[in-house]
Design a protein around this motif. Structure first.
Motif, short mmCIF file in Angstrom:
data_model
loop_
_atom_site.label_atom_id
_atom_site.label_comp_id
_atom_site.label_asym_id
_atom_site.label_seq_id
_atom_site.Cartn_x
_atom_site.Cartn_y
_atom_site.Cartn_z
N LEU A 8 0.84 -1.21 0.00
CA LEU A 8 0.00 0.00 0.00
C LEU A 8 0.87 1.26 0.00
O LEU A 8 0.58 2.23 -0.70
CB LEU A 8 -0.92 -0.01 1.22
N HIS A 9 1.94 1.23 0.78
CA HIS A 9 2.85 2.38 0.85
C HIS A 9 3.51 2.60 -0.50
O HIS A 9 3.64 3.74 -0.97
CB HIS A 9 3.90 2.12 1.93
N ARG A 10 3.94 1.52 -1.16
CA ARG A 10 4.61 1.63 -2.46
C ARG A 10 3.65 2.16 -3.52
O ARG A 10 4.00 3.04 -4.31
CB ARG A 10 5.14 0.25 -2.89
N HIS A 11 2.42 1.64 -3.54
CA HIS A 11 1.44 2.14 -4.51
C HIS A 11 1.13 3.62 -4.28
O HIS A 11 0.91 4.37 -5.23
CB HIS A 11 0.15 1.32 -4.42
N GLY A 12 1.15 4.02 -3.02
CA GLY A 12 0.92 5.43 -2.70
C GLY A 12 2.01 6.32 -3.27
O GLY A 12 1.73 7.38 -3.84
N TRP A 13 3.26 5.88 -3.15
CA TRP A 13 4.37 6.65 -3.70
C TRP A 13 4.33 6.68 -5.22
O TRP A 13 4.63 7.70 -5.85
CB TRP A 13 5.71 6.08 -3.21
N ASN A 14 3.97 5.57 -5.85
CA ASN A 14 3.86 5.55 -7.32
C ASN A 14 2.81 6.54 -7.80
O ASN A 14 3.00 7.21 -8.82
CB ASN A 14 3.52 4.13 -7.80
N ARG A 15 1.72 6.61 -7.04
CA ARG A 15 0.67 7.58 -7.40
C ARG A 15 1.19 9.01 -7.28
O ARG A 15 0.93 9.87 -8.15
CB ARG A 15 -0.53 7.36 -6.49
N LYS A 16 1.94 9.30 -6.24
CA LYS A 16 2.50 10.64 -6.04
C LYS A 16 3.50 10.97 -7.14
O LYS A 16 3.56 12.12 -7.62
CB LYS A 16 3.16 10.74 -4.67
N LEU A 17 4.30 9.99 -7.55
CA LEU A 17 5.28 10.23 -8.61
C LEU A 17 4.59 10.50 -9.94
O LEU A 17 5.03 11.38 -10.71
CB LEU A 17 6.22 9.02 -8.74
N LEU A 18 3.51 9.77 -10.22
CA LEU A 18 2.74 10.05 -11.44
C LEU A 18 2.15 11.46 -11.40
O LEU A 18 2.16 12.17 -12.41
CB LEU A 18 1.63 9.01 -11.60
N ASN A 19 1.64 11.86 -10.25
CA ASN A 19 1.11 13.22 -10.12
C ASN A 19 2.21 14.25 -10.33
O ASN A 19 1.98 15.32 -10.92
CB ASN A 19 0.48 13.41 -8.74
N VAL A 25 4.96 18.39 -16.47
CA VAL A 25 4.57 18.71 -17.85
C VAL A 25 3.79 20.02 -17.88
O VAL A 25 4.02 20.89 -18.75
CB VAL A 25 3.73 17.56 -18.45
N MET A 26 2.86 20.20 -16.95
CA MET A 26 2.07 21.43 -16.92
C MET A 26 2.94 22.64 -16.59
O MET A 26 2.71 23.75 -17.08
CB MET A 26 0.94 21.30 -15.88
N LEU A 27 3.94 22.42 -15.73
CA LEU A 27 4.84 23.51 -15.35
C LEU A 27 5.76 23.88 -16.51
O LEU A 27 6.11 25.06 -16.69
CB LEU A 27 5.66 23.10 -14.13
N GLN A 28 6.18 22.89 -17.30
CA GLN A 28 7.09 23.13 -18.42
C GLN A 28 6.43 23.92 -19.54
O GLN A 28 7.09 24.72 -20.23
CB GLN A 28 7.58 21.77 -18.95
N LEU A 29 5.13 23.73 -19.70
CA LEU A 29 4.41 24.33 -20.84
C LEU A 29 4.49 25.86 -20.88
O LEU A 29 4.89 26.43 -21.91
CB LEU A 29 2.95 23.87 -20.82
N PRO A 30 4.15 26.60 -19.80
CA PRO A 30 4.24 28.07 -19.89
C PRO A 30 5.66 28.58 -20.12
O PRO A 30 5.86 29.58 -20.81
CB PRO A 30 3.70 28.54 -18.52
N PHE A 31 6.66 27.89 -19.58
CA PHE A 31 8.05 28.31 -19.81
C PHE A 31 8.43 28.15 -21.27
O PHE A 31 9.17 28.97 -21.84
CB PHE A 31 8.99 27.51 -18.92
N GLU A 32 7.94 27.10 -21.90
CA GLU A 32 8.26 26.89 -23.32
C GLU A 32 7.58 27.95 -24.18
O GLU A 32 8.15 28.42 -25.18
CB GLU A 32 7.83 25.49 -23.74
N PHE A 33 6.35 28.34 -23.82
CA PHE A 33 5.67 29.41 -24.56
C PHE A 33 6.44 30.71 -24.43
O PHE A 33 6.61 31.47 -25.41
CB PHE A 33 4.24 29.58 -24.07
N LEU A 57 2.29 10.01 -20.36
CA LEU A 57 1.64 9.95 -19.05
C LEU A 57 0.37 9.11 -19.09
O LEU A 57 0.07 8.38 -18.13
CB LEU A 57 1.33 11.36 -18.55
N ILE A 58 -0.38 9.19 -20.16
CA ILE A 58 -1.59 8.37 -20.29
C ILE A 58 -1.23 6.89 -20.30
O ILE A 58 -1.89 6.06 -19.66
CB ILE A 58 -2.37 8.76 -21.57
N LEU A 59 -0.16 6.54 -21.03
CA LEU A 59 0.29 5.15 -21.06
C LEU A 59 0.72 4.68 -19.66
O LEU A 59 0.45 3.55 -19.26
CB LEU A 59 1.45 4.99 -22.04
N LEU A 60 1.39 5.56 -18.92
CA LEU A 60 1.78 5.21 -17.54
C LEU A 60 0.57 5.01 -16.66
O LEU A 60 0.54 4.11 -15.80
CB LEU A 60 2.67 6.32 -16.96
#
Length: 362
Positions: A8-19, A25-33, A57-60
């Motif tokens: 359960l702890h490991r799955h929780g960390w995987n979820r946080k890493l995906l987030n 990606v969202m943070l990178q977008l405005p800097f690239e613009f 990310l969708i595949l992950l």
């Protein structure tokens, strides 16, 4: 299906890493613009980069739900692919290569050397491919630059491994300390129980009985309430030991103790007072109720056939005394003991209530 706390702890960390990947990606977008406005860069390339990153990310996310056996390695691989994509589309930004450290950072959370080695291998593979198809051609990186990056990655990986090992050591020490504290706590509980109970009968012992009685008398001084003390003695117990042996006598003591413990009320207090003698403190009952309960206990004990005594039974004599406010503990005991003496002298196997006024000896 049972899932332990570690899973359960490991799955929780995987979820946080995906987030975190989504946030990156969202943070990178405005800097690239903003960079496209200053560098006159084609916006379509930014959209292409965004689409590729979102697809990764969708595949992950899909593998996170459908295939969890190697999810840790998939998360690390996803980080490597994501960093590869960011650098590939931002090859002209010199600091973009720092994204190569992303999978190594992610591997730290798993506290496993194999995953750090895996992330380093992915990073070196990504760097080699990027240098061959992008950096050396379009961004002016030379082979010397590549040789400079490699030791930096190596040193960084060694530091990360050291941090991980130190973290594991701290966790192991913490676990060892916690286990030691638990062992000490259990030992203290056992020692406390042993100090308060009689080893043979598992009833409270003589000392604990007096401590409880002292507390009751102290509380009674501030708010009067009714309680009684009964002294119980197994009749002819010396004859039992002489005839059948001490082991048989111990078995009788255990059986009588079990009967007393199981038949008194939840707020009553039973103790082995010494030898074949027991003491009970009854609370929240009047004298008639206590007498009836003691009589039922006495009758039940007289009906039990003991295998150790060749199916013979034993009887008990009982002396009962009610506590009167202001009475000393010694006088209360003297009243119960006197009633027990009368029960013994007048035929045994009976309950006698102390009725005479309790008076201090001159």
């Amino acid at each position: 299906m049972h899932i332990d706390a570690y899973q359960l702890h490991r799955h929780g960390w995987n979820r946080k890493l995906l987030n975190t990947y989504w946030f990156l990606v969202m943070l990178q977008l405005p800097f690239e613009f903003l960079y496209s406005l200053t560098a006159q860069r084609d916006v379509s390339s930014i959209l292409g980069h965004l689409c590729n990153s979102v697809l990764i990310l969708i595949l992950l996310e899909i593998t996170n739900k459908c295939y969890t056996k190697l999810l840790d390695y998939q998360i690390i691989s996803g980080g490597a692919i994501l960093s590869f994509t960011i650098i590939y589309f931002n090859y002209e930004v010199k600091m973009a290569v720092l994204y190569l450290l992303l999978p190594i950072f992610v591997s730290i959370f798993y506290h496993q050397l194999s995953k750090i080695v895996y992330s380093v291998a992915l990073t070196l593979l990504s760097l080699s491919i990027l240098f061959a198809v992008r950096l050396s051609i379009l961004s002016g990186y030379t082979f010397a630059d590549l040789l400079t990056i490699l030791p930096v990655l190596s040193i960084f990986s060694i530091i990360i491994s050291g941090i991980m090992k130190r973290g594991v050591e701290i966790l192991d020490n913490l676990q060892a300390t916690t286990e030691l504290k638990q062992e000490l706590l259990i030992k203290n509980i056992i020692m406390d129980k042993l100090s308060k109970t009689d080893a043979l009968t598992d009833l409270y012992n003589h000392i604990t009985f007096h401590e409880y009685l002292d507390e009751l008398i102290t509380q009674n001084a501030s708010g009067h309430f009714c309680f009684h003390i009964a002294l119980l003695d197994i009749d002819n117990f010396k004859k039992v030991n002489d005839t059948y042996g001490h082991r048989a006598g111990d078995a009788v003591l255990k059986n009588v103790s079990s009967t007393l413990k199981n038949r008194v009320g939840p707020n009553d207090f039973v103790a082995r007072y010494g030898g074949e003698e027991f003491a009970i403190i009854f609370t929240e009952k009047n004298t008639d109720e206590v007498f009836d309960l003691l009589e039922r206990i006495r009758w039940h004990i007289s009906q039990v056939k003991h295998e150790e005594l060749n199916e013979n039974s034993v009887t008990i004599s009982i002396g009962l005394c009610e506590y009167m406010p202001g009475t000393s503990k010694e006088l209360l005991f003297a009243g119960a003991d006197q009633s027990l003496y009368i029960a013994k002298k007048t035929g045994k196997n009976k309950t006698v209530i102390h009725t005479a006024p309790l008076k201090e000896a001159n």
